[in-house]
Design a protein around this motif. Structure first.
Motif, PDB file in Angstrom:
ATOM      1  N   ARG A 127       0.835  -1.209   0.000  1.00 27.14           N
ATOM      2  CA  ARG A 127       0.000   0.000   0.000  1.00 27.14           C
ATOM      3  C   ARG A 127       0.868   1.257   0.000  1.00 27.14           C
ATOM      4  O   ARG A 127       0.591   2.226  -0.718  1.00 27.14           O
ATOM      5  CB  ARG A 127      -0.907   0.012   1.227  1.00 27.14           C
ATOM      6  CG  ARG A 127      -2.078  -0.940   1.196  1.00 27.14           C
ATOM      7  CD  ARG A 127      -2.938  -0.730   2.429  1.00 27.14           C
ATOM      8  NE  ARG A 127      -3.929  -1.770   2.607  1.00 27.14           N
ATOM      9  CZ  ARG A 127      -5.120  -1.778   2.016  1.00 27.14           C
ATOM     10  NH1 ARG A 127      -5.436  -0.783   1.188  1.00 27.14           N
ATOM     11  NH2 ARG A 127      -5.980  -2.755   2.241  1.00 27.14           N
ATOM     12  N   ASN A 182       0.851   4.000  -2.939  1.00 30.38           N
ATOM     13  CA  ASN A 182       0.433   5.367  -2.619  1.00 30.38           C
ATOM     14  C   ASN A 182       1.443   6.391  -3.114  1.00 30.38           C
ATOM     15  O   ASN A 182       1.079   7.522  -3.460  1.00 30.38           O
ATOM     16  CB  ASN A 182       0.228   5.526  -1.113  1.00 30.38           C
ATOM     17  CG  ASN A 182      -1.055   4.883  -0.627  1.00 30.38           C
ATOM     18  OD1 ASN A 182      -1.985   4.654  -1.397  1.00 30.38           O
ATOM     19  ND2 ASN A 182      -1.112   4.566   0.658  1.00 30.38           N
ATOM     20  N   ASP A 224      -7.285  -0.970  -5.531  1.00 32.86           N
ATOM     21  CA  ASP A 224      -8.043  -0.782  -4.293  1.00 32.86           C
ATOM     22  C   ASP A 224      -8.996  -1.944  -4.074  1.00 32.86           C
ATOM     23  O   ASP A 224      -9.176  -2.422  -2.939  1.00 32.86           O
ATOM     24  CB  ASP A 224      -8.821   0.534  -4.349  1.00 32.86           C
ATOM     25  CG  ASP A 224      -7.932   1.750  -4.110  1.00 32.86           C
ATOM     26  OD1 ASP A 224      -6.751   1.556  -3.762  1.00 32.86           O
ATOM     27  OD2 ASP A 224      -8.416   2.881  -4.276  1.00 32.86           O
ATOM     28  N   LEU A 242      -6.788  -4.953  -2.946  1.00 35.33           N
ATOM     29  CA  LEU A 242      -6.191  -4.806  -1.618  1.00 35.33           C
ATOM     30  C   LEU A 242      -7.240  -4.808  -0.510  1.00 35.33           C
ATOM     31  O   LEU A 242      -6.961  -5.229   0.614  1.00 35.33           O
ATOM     32  CB  LEU A 242      -5.375  -3.517  -1.561  1.00 35.33           C
ATOM     33  CG  LEU A 242      -4.147  -3.438  -2.481  1.00 35.33           C
ATOM     34  CD1 LEU A 242      -3.484  -2.084  -2.366  1.00 35.33           C
ATOM     35  CD2 LEU A 242      -3.144  -4.539  -2.178  1.00 35.33           C
TER      36      LEU A 242
END
Length: 651
Positions: free
Chosen positions: A325, A329, A342, A345
């Motif tokens: 993540r 990001n 997204d 995850l």
């Protein structure tokens, strides 16, 4: 009297921190700012973001690092921090206590405008870039659907950077160990090796004919130094605590006595229902286990899939999810990829483990007889090996990865996790640029159904500029696009090529009337000034479409269309003035601007139509490849340009 009190119980989660409304114009009419209480929990990083507002943080409690466009400042209670518009910022709380603030924000159009001017697009483009494309599976030739994806668009990016004087290198290759090669050859071994080698030569030739300039071309290996390096990396993968050897049920064809995975099996995706091979659904981009496909069947014999137990190495992707993540990001990811990631995850149950080894007779042998490295793991480690070699030979570079959306899972999840466990995360892409599919007459290109236009045939019939332009104009950016069979038969008729030919060949009339030498500027009019301003502004607009986070070849081509239209209109409006005896000083400026526009066109069009751009560049007396200036100098007065006499195409 209106009061507000900091209250953790009243806060909601937004921007990956806790927020509570404070005061705004809703509470106090005419209040020229908004405000919130905020709290970043211990060991948390707030969402990296930017906005058009000015913003001030007043730190109430705690200690954290405020990051603004790479600048870092450790702050504590009592500190005040101002954040400029459009600056990307985040709060990194690495302490054991919450970090509490008041945020006050307001819109100032002059401040936002000045921030945009200071934050020019070209400054966001890397000085040193490594541009990567997924290697081609050498089980056949390239059709226009293949070429339209990452390959031409990545070359456009590379050329644009090179024209700015930046260092940019292009990395791709062939992925010989994909199961599709073995399936096409009827099995592994010598037949598959020969098939891959034969198509690899054709693929390299096609890329060259499409004016795609590849600097490093990787090939899957089973022996030699490269194979040894890949095995060494895999040994490091096996040392990870997240990797285990397990016996699990696997898809199997009893009739063929074959383990079924990837190209050897077909069925329907259990997520979206589309036709799918094993391990990945091209339609929705989600992974699967071959045995989980709906109505799964063996592609070799057509028989129903059964299962048997196989011992394989598995990696627990979920154990790396926090680091994954954090990496994603920080990386530039387009909306379609971000949406998919997204969903993966945040899915119930998290990321499923991934099988690192396969049972079969094709691919890099690892361990006991019949055990092969999974093709996608092989590809990921080959990528890391190639980027490591690039870095060692040419120095560090910003890595941008152009890829098809259907490969997103492998490059944005599997590849990063493998890089984490072998301690090569610094070699991962900082930017992803995705594409969807280009269809032919509304349907997917299909070799088996003969529903394809081969790139070699199109290049033979029309040439590289025409093919590149057609594909860049119709690039499947963010959605599926289509090209018709009739359009592929008339690639010379693209409006940019047609209009550019009229404009550029029209210099012949100017040369006939005013002579072959480029004049120096004389007196200026408002029209001249605004056209000169336009040449700079359109350059900046096109630069903005090259930033990986906002990359758009479609938008780029549209702006080139408008550039040629604007240049032609300038000529139309200036023709009468050039014949007025008392306006000869103004006429010199007008003609100098026309030649400057041709120079600008060559520099800006080179990433899209390199052959035409080079021809214009050389016709203007320049040498080397076209250059992309930030501020465009006029051609030296006295530069002689021959009558183009149709050299730039026909209408």
């Amino acid at each position: 009297m209106i009061t507000r009190t900091f209250d953790r119980e009243s806060m909601t989660w937004s921007y990956e921190m806790h927020l509570q409304p404070m005061l705004s114009a809703t509470d106090i009419p005419g209040l020229p700012f908004g405000s919130v209480f905020g709290s970043v929990p211990a060991h948390t990083v707030s969402k990296r973001h930017a906005h058009q507002d000015d913003e001030v943080f007043i730190v109430l409690k705690g200690e954290a690092v405020v990051v603004l466009d790479g600048e870092e400042l450790r702050t504590k209670a009592g500190d005040v921090v101002h954040l400029t518009p459009f600056g990307f910022h985040e709060i990194r709380n690495d302490t054991d206590e919450p970090y509490d603030i008041v945020s006050i924000f307001w819109e100032s159009v002059p401040s936002a405008t000045n921030a945009l001017k200071a934050n020019e697009a070209r400054a966001k483009l890397p000085e040193n870039a490594l541009v990567c494309c997924p290697p081609v599976t050498p089980n056949g030739g390239l059709h226009l659907g293949h070429l339209s994806g990452p390959y031409v668009r990545a070359d456009m990016y590379v050329r644009a950077l090179r024209s700015m004087g930046r260092r940019a290198r292009y990395l791709t290759g062939t992925d010989d160990h994909q199961s599709h090669v073995a399936f096409k050859a009827g099995g592994g071994g010598a037949e598959a090796t020969a098939l891959a080698a034969s198509w690899r030569e054709r693929i390299e030739d096609t890329l060259t004919r499409a004016a795609i300039d590849v600097d490093r071309f990787t090939v899957s290996a089973v022996e030699g130094e490269q194979a040894a390096r890949i095995r060494s990396l895999f040994d490091r993968v096996l040392e990870s605590p997240s990797v285990t050897w397990e016996k699990k049920e696997s898809a199997y064809c009893q009739s063929c006595d074959q383990s079924l995975y990837q190209a050897f099996v077909e069925g329907a995706c259990f997520t979206c229902g589309a036709d799918s091979n094993g391990e990945i659904c091209e339609a929705c981009g989600r992974p699967n286990e071959a045995r989980e496909l709906v109505d799964a069947r063996c592609r070799t014999c057509g028989g129903a899939v059964t299962v048997h137990e196989e011992t394989s190495a598995w990696i627990d992707l979920g154990s790396h999810i926090d680091r994954l993540r954090a990496y994603l990001n920080d990386a530039d990811t387009p909306p379609d990829l971000r949406t998919l990631l997204d969903g993966l995850l945040d899915a119930p149950g998290g990321l499923a483990p991934y099988r690192l080894t396969r049972t079969g007779d094709w691919g890099l042998p690892v361990g006991e007889e019949g055990r092969r490295l999974d093709a996608w793991v092989d590809l990921a480690l080959t990528y890391l090996d190639a980027v490591r070699s690039e870095t060692e030979e040419h120095g560090p570079a910003d890595v941008a990865l152009f890829l098809g959306y259907d490969n997103s899972y492998y490059y944005a999840i599997l590849l990063p996790v493998l890089a984490f466990v072998v301690d090569l995360a610094d070699l991962l892409p900082s930017s992803f640029v995705t594409n969807q599919f280009l269809h032919l007459d509304g349907d997917k290109f299909s070799t088996s159904r003969g529903h394809a236009v081969w790139a070699d045939d199109a290049l033979e019939g029309s040439g590289s500029d025409q093919v590149r332009l057609a594909l860049l104009r119709r690039a499947p950016e963010g959605r599926v696009t289509s090209i018709s069979t009739d359009e592929t038969a008339d690639l010379d008729g693209d409006p940019l090529l047609q209009d550019a030919a009229v404009w550029l060949n029209g210099f012949g009339e100017l040369i006939e009337e005013f002579g072959p030498e480029v004049p120096g500027t004389g007196a200026w009019t408002d029209t001249h000034r605004e056209f000169y301003r336009y040449l700079g502004s359109v350059t900046e607009q096109l630069d903005g479409l090259l930033i990986p986070a906002s990359f758009s070849s479609r938008g780029y081509v549209v702006l080139l269309d408008s550039f040629v239209t604007r240049a032609r209109e300038f000529r139309f409006t200036e023709e009468a003035q050039r014949r007025v005896p008392t306006q000869q000083e103004e006429a010199r400026t007008s003609l100098a601007l026309e030649y400057l526009a041709a120079k600008v066109f060559a520099g800006l069009a080179w990433p899209v139509v390199p052959a035409l751009a080079e021809d214009v560049w050389w016709w203007l007396g320049n040498t080397g490849r076209p250059e992309r200036e930030q501020s465009w100098p006029f051609l030296p007065p006295g530069t002689s340009c021959a009558d183009p006499a149709g050299r730039f195409g026909t209408t």
